[in-house]
Design a protein around this motif. Structure first.
Motif, PDB file in Angstrom:
ATOM      1  N   THR A 176      32.472 -47.530 -24.221  1.00 38.92           N
ATOM      2  CA  THR A 176      33.632 -47.644 -25.109  1.00 38.92           C
ATOM      3  C   THR A 176      33.870 -49.088 -25.539  1.00 38.92           C
ATOM      4  N   LYS A 177      33.582 -50.032 -24.664  1.00 40.84           N
ATOM      5  CA  LYS A 177      33.739 -51.440 -25.042  1.00 40.84           C
ATOM      6  C   LYS A 177      32.667 -51.871 -26.037  1.00 40.84           C
ATOM      7  N   VAL A 178      31.476 -51.292 -25.932  1.00 39.64           N
ATOM      8  CA  VAL A 178      30.450 -51.571 -26.936  1.00 39.64           C
ATOM      9  C   VAL A 178      30.860 -50.982 -28.280  1.00 39.64           C
ATOM     10  N   VAL A 179      31.456 -49.787 -28.262  1.00 36.09           N
ATOM     11  CA  VAL A 179      31.963 -49.188 -29.500  1.00 36.09           C
ATOM     12  C   VAL A 179      32.959 -50.132 -30.161  1.00 36.09           C
ATOM     13  N   ALA A 180      33.911 -50.631 -29.384  1.00 30.12           N
ATOM     14  CA  ALA A 180      34.941 -51.517 -29.937  1.00 30.12           C
ATOM     15  C   ALA A 180      34.329 -52.810 -30.472  1.00 30.12           C
ATOM     16  N   HIS A 181      33.398 -53.380 -29.711  1.00 20.36           N
ATOM     17  CA  HIS A 181      32.749 -54.615 -30.156  1.00 20.36           C
ATOM     18  C   HIS A 181      31.985 -54.390 -31.455  1.00 20.36           C
ATOM     19  N   THR A 182      31.278 -53.280 -31.556  1.00 17.05           N
ATOM     20  CA  THR A 182      30.503 -52.986 -32.759  1.00 17.05           C
ATOM     21  C   THR A 182      31.413 -52.878 -33.977  1.00 17.05           C
ATOM     22  N   LEU A 183      32.526 -52.189 -33.840  1.00 13.38           N
ATOM     23  CA  LEU A 183      33.461 -52.056 -34.964  1.00 13.38           C
ATOM     24  C   LEU A 183      33.966 -53.418 -35.416  1.00 13.38           C
ATOM     25  N   ARG A 184      34.286 -54.282 -34.477  1.00 15.23           N
ATOM     26  CA  ARG A 184      34.797 -55.608 -34.843  1.00 15.23           C
ATOM     27  C   ARG A 184      33.714 -56.451 -35.526  1.00 15.23           C
ATOM     28  N   SER A 185      32.501 -56.400 -34.981  1.00 15.92           N
ATOM     29  CA  SER A 185      31.424 -57.206 -35.553  1.00 15.92           C
ATOM     30  C   SER A 185      31.059 -56.729 -36.960  1.00 15.92           C
ATOM     31  N   TYR A 186      30.835 -55.444 -37.110  1.00 16.98           N
ATOM     32  CA  TYR A 186      30.458 -54.916 -38.419  1.00 16.98           C
ATOM     33  C   TYR A 186      31.574 -55.131 -39.438  1.00 16.98           C
ATOM     34  N   SER A 187      32.808 -54.958 -39.017  1.00 18.07           N
ATOM     35  CA  SER A 187      33.932 -55.158 -39.936  1.00 18.07           C
ATOM     36  C   SER A 187      33.973 -56.589 -40.442  1.00 18.07           C
ATOM     37  N   ALA A 188      33.650 -57.540 -39.573  1.00 19.40           N
ATOM     38  CA  ALA A 188      33.645 -58.949 -39.978  1.00 19.40           C
ATOM     39  C   ALA A 188      32.548 -59.249 -40.983  1.00 19.40           C
ATOM     40  N   HIS A 214      23.736 -49.587 -32.525  1.00 20.91           N
ATOM     41  CA  HIS A 214      23.040 -49.106 -33.724  1.00 20.91           C
ATOM     42  C   HIS A 214      23.706 -47.846 -34.276  1.00 20.91           C
ATOM     43  N   GLU A 215      23.936 -46.874 -33.417  1.00 20.07           N
ATOM     44  CA  GLU A 215      24.453 -45.591 -33.912  1.00 20.07           C
ATOM     45  C   GLU A 215      25.910 -45.687 -34.342  1.00 20.07           C
ATOM     46  N   VAL A 216      26.733 -46.430 -33.616  1.00 17.53           N
ATOM     47  CA  VAL A 216      28.111 -46.646 -34.075  1.00 17.53           C
ATOM     48  C   VAL A 216      28.087 -47.413 -35.390  1.00 17.53           C
ATOM     49  N   GLY A 217      27.162 -48.365 -35.496  1.00 14.55           N
ATOM     50  CA  GLY A 217      27.059 -49.140 -36.725  1.00 14.55           C
ATOM     51  C   GLY A 217      26.731 -48.304 -37.942  1.00 14.55           C
ATOM     52  N   HIS A 218      26.083 -47.172 -37.726  1.00 15.42           N
ATOM     53  CA  HIS A 218      25.760 -46.296 -38.853  1.00 15.42           C
ATOM     54  C   HIS A 218      27.018 -45.778 -39.553  1.00 15.42           C
ATOM     55  N   ASN A 219      28.174 -45.910 -38.923  1.00 14.84           N
ATOM     56  CA  ASN A 219      29.401 -45.562 -39.636  1.00 14.84           C
ATOM     57  C   ASN A 219      29.507 -46.342 -40.943  1.00 14.84           C
ATOM     58  N   PHE A 220      28.985 -47.565 -40.950  1.00 17.97           N
ATOM     59  CA  PHE A 220      29.053 -48.403 -42.143  1.00 17.97           C
ATOM     60  C   PHE A 220      27.904 -48.100 -43.103  1.00 17.97           C
ATOM     61  N   PHE A 221      26.699 -47.974 -42.562  1.00 15.48           N
ATOM     62  CA  PHE A 221      25.499 -47.631 -43.344  1.00 15.48           C
ATOM     63  C   PHE A 221      24.823 -46.444 -42.671  1.00 15.48           C
ATOM     64  N   PRO A 222      24.871 -45.241 -43.209  1.00 16.67           N
ATOM     65  CA  PRO A 222      25.235 -44.848 -44.562  1.00 16.67           C
ATOM     66  C   PRO A 222      26.504 -44.016 -44.648  1.00 16.67           C
ATOM     67  N   MET A 223      27.309 -43.960 -43.576  1.00 14.14           N
ATOM     68  CA  MET A 223      28.458 -43.058 -43.604  1.00 14.14           C
ATOM     69  C   MET A 223      29.536 -43.516 -44.585  1.00 14.14           C
TER      70      MET A 223
END
Length: 783
Positions: free
Chosen positions: A363-375, A426-435
């Protein structure tokens, strides 16, 4: 006219090596292709897609809303569903039929993908490989029970493998909408033996199933301005181009199952116990993961199987797909995380075997990924992001399925931990590309996987300074880029036609973007342009041309040469130093000139016989008979006269101030000849090592190759004497041969390693398990 003084350069030293023979351009020229604009290689701009890369003034896209009810049969591993699709024709085109995707039909024995790949026998084979040869005789694939319009009228349809065409009784005109009602069912496939994204995994120890429900409902194909219907068959590799819309989904499952899904649950109070709902409320403001369903409750559920059912209701707005997980063997934790000022619930679902890793990290990796990709792109727009441990790696809006299980004793290797962190990112990041930035992976895998892998690399590096990212650093793509050409294809190759899928679609484009950011454009220009691309095409359907044009439009950097080489070609980077010549300014000062002349004379006169005669003490004739000696025997041909000094002083006095400054600077001039052995033009990065031990780096634009794409020579003026020259010192251009990057030449060590190939879940990595070894040692010591 004032007399000009020519100061002739003297060659002090030089070093050269032979250039490998190279192919020339098809037209016979040594230049003229690599720096030409892409032109007809990409789609022409129009009213839908502008030349700047921004959506055009008449851009449009379709929409599809879904209302779905599904029932999971845990005894028969069967899913039954009923759905209503509301399809909006926002295009300017009248439509006489619609295309839907039936992706579960990839498992049908009659689908082409079951037979169109070659196969071989080996000494050890997995069940999946054997099934690929035997073929399956299971009743798999979607069964359409009924298809009607909103009035209940039966609609005619035709199924072609994974695609279904629905013929319309009345043409759907621009601006109109239609409602379809479909009843269907299918037998859920064993994901572990038959492959695929969705399906079930059976746990023999507790006789339970984990269901990861993906590509599980008939769904609309994309109809777009650039290709019409996207009805290319799903063969198991090229993923999904889908239409945005709203979802209302009801999933009826055994009462002791836990469900996680795309969107937000509308009835947690009805499906959770009082204690679990209270923990869910607590998680809303917690900065640490809270176990909504804890490990004890998950283990207790395994002791029996409920016969009653519960219905979980989820809503999701403006998403392109919907996926879910269901099982009685799940722990569920959640916490609130702040992403660009907005609260997002980061959550994880995992079985007991994954608890030691997922409870600490997921869950902490999920949160970190959202913050990084959003930035680096746009602020994450959805209210939820979920990671599910399912021994694989696959992505959907707000939910993804990942790898990461510990050993039975609760220990795990560092490689397993890092592999898990990488695949979750990687997989959480896919929310941005291509979701969100909704590219078509069925056509261009790299727009999904490559862009996402690049962002994954940035997020991993922001997670831990020492994180061992396997894709992104330039030198890690070298082994792929120097493979035989029959194993290579351009990044712009269609998904199903790629031989080396991971290196081509994931690693090479990620590496290219990293090189763009760090070496070609610089972070400031790249980051602005990349964010602009994400902003422009969020919730839209971009093409490669839209990406290429936006990156140039927002940065004022001409990158056609880069796209042409990295994305449309297969040439590698290999820039070599051919020769180095060192020049010093001949000052004309008599004493210095005399010294240089004497050194040159001695070098010319010297030879091995002369040296050995002197060493042997040979009595030379002119020494034995002094009568043979004359004026020249004692004449110093290199003596400096007062007249020579006077002439020099007169010449020096006539120099301009600029000439005097150059003379007094004592500059060293180094003429370096480079060759482009690999063919892929890139910047030239030169590290100079000086005699005093200091270093300096020069960066030369790739445009140095524009007039000769194979050879260039350039002179560098240096204040200090150079003792070493190295190209690409930080290994940032993916040069495949570092052996020709040094002057003087440096021998590079080479290593080889024997390895045994194993089958692992997607995202898994190999490595020792020191944690287990230490635990076992402590246990042994305590006995």
């Amino acid at each position: 006219m004032k007399k000009k003084h020519l100061w002739l350069p003297l060659l002090f030293c030089s070093y050269a090596n032979l250039l490998m023979a190279q192919d020339r351009n098809p037209n016979g020229s040594n230049h003229g292709t690599r720096f030409e604009q892409l032109g007809t290689m990409i789609q022409d701009p129009n009213m839908y897609r502008s030349a700047s890369g921004v959506p055009g003034p008449k851009y449009w896209q379709q929409r599809a809303d879904y209302e779905i009810s599904a029932t999971l049969d845990d005894e028969k591993q069967k899913l039954t569903g009923s759905e209503t699709i509301t399809y909006y024709n926002n295009s300017p085109d009248p439509l006489t039929y619609l295309w839907l995707q039936l992706d579960e039909n990839e498992h049908n024995a009659k689908s082409d993908n079951q037979s169109f790949d070659g196969s071989k026998m080996s000494d050890k084979m997995s069940m999946r490989a054997v099934n690929g040869i035997l073929g399956n005789d299971k009743d798999l694939g979607v069964k359409i029970v009924k298809l009607t319009d909103a009035a209940g009228n039966t609609m005619h349809y035709t199924i072609n493998q994974t695609m279904m065409r629905v013929d319309l009784a009345k043409t759907l005109m621009p601006g109109e909408q239609i409602r379809l009602k479909i009843d269907w069912w299918y037998n859920i496939s064993d994901r572990m033996s038959e492959g695929g994204r969705g399906g079930y995994e059976y746990f023999a120890e507790d006789k339970n199933y984990l269901y990861t429900m993906a590509q599980w409902y008939p769904r609309m194909a994309v109809y777009s301005d650039f290709q019409g219907w996207q009805n290319k068959q799903f063969t198991g590799r090229g993923e999904f181009a889908l239409t945005f819309g709203n979802f209302h989904v009801q999933m009826t499952v055994p009462a002791d199952h836990v469900v996680g899904a795309t969107g937000q649950c509308q009835n947690y109070k009805d499906v959770l116990s009082g204690a679990q709902f209270q923990r869910w409320q607590q998680a809303q403001n917690s900065k640490e993961p809270v176990e909504v369903v804890n490990l004890d409750e998950a283990k207790k559920s395994l002791q029996g199987k409920a016969t009653a059912t519960k219905t979980w209701v989820f809503d999701a707005q403006n998403v392109r797909d919907f996926a879910w997980v269901s099982s009685r063997r799940l722990v569920w934790d959640a916490m609130a995380t702040n992403v660009e000022g907005k609260k997002v619930m980061a959550m994880s679902y995992y079985g007991p075997e994954a608890y030691p890793l997922y409870r600490r990290y997921s869950t902490k990796v999920v949160a970190h990924t959202l913050r990084s990709y959003s930035a680096h792109t746009i602020p994450y727009p959805y209210p939820v992001a979920i990671s599910v441990e399912a021994a694989n790696g696959m992505e959907y809006p707000m939910i993804c399925f990942n790898y990461g299980r510990a050993e039975k004793d609760g220990t795990y290797s560092e490689a397993t931990k890092n592999g898990m962190i990488g695949v979750i990112t990687h997989e959480v990041g896919h929310n941005f590309f291509p979701m969100i930035v909704n590219s078509d992976e069925r056509q261009w895998t790299w727009m999904d996987e490559g862009l996402n892998t690049f962002c994954q690399f940035m997020a991993e590096q922001e997670w831990d300074f020492n994180f061992p990212s396997s894709r992104g650093p330039a030198h890690k793509i070298v082994d792929y880029m120097k493979m035989p050409k029959d194993l290579l294809e351009p990044i712009m190759t269609n998904s199903e036609n790629i031989v080396q899928f991971g290196p081509n679609a994931y690693a090479k484009p990620a590496t290219a973007l990293n090189i763009l950011r760090e070496t070609v454009m610089g972070r400031e220009l790249f980051d602005f342009a990349f964010k602009e691309y994400a902003r422009r095409w969020a919730f839209k359907h971009p093409t490669p041309a839209d990406f290429f044009r936006t990156m140039e439009d927002a940065s004022a950097v001409d990158l056609d040469w880069f796209w042409r080489g990295w994305f449309f070609g297969i040439e590698p980077v290999d820039i070599a130093i051919d020769s180095v010549k060192w020049y010093r300014l001949n000052s004309g000062e008599p004493t210095e000139v005399s010294s240089l002349d004497k050194a040159a004379y001695d070098r010319k006169a010297d030879h091995i016989a002369r040296d050995r005669n002197r060493a042997a003490g040979v009595k030379f004739a002119v020494e034995q008979d002094t009568a043979l000696q004359d004026f020249y025997s004692k004449w110093d041909r290199f003596a400096v006269s007062s007249d020579d000094k006077a002439k020099y002083n007169q010449l020096y006095a006539g120099l301009s101030p600029e000439e005097k400054r150059l003379y007094e600077s004592k500059k060293n001039f180094y003429e370096i000849s480079f060759s482009n052995v690999g063919g892929l033009v890139m910047p030239i990065i030169i590290e100079w090592t000086y005699r005093d031990g200091t270093k300096e780096t020069d960066r030369i634009s790739a445009y140095i190759w524009r007039k000769d794409e194979y050879h260039v020579t350039k002179v560098f003026a240096k204040d200090k004497e150079v003792v070493g020259i190295k190209l690409d010192p930080q290994r940032e251009t993916a040069d495949i041969d570092e052996g020709n990057n040094n002057w003087p030449r440096v021998s590079l060590p080479s290593r080889f390693e024997l390895f045994r190939q194993q089958e692992r879940p997607r995202g898994a990595t190999a490595g020792p398990n020191p944690m287990q070894q230490q635990t076992q040692a402590k246990t042994t010591a305590g006995q």
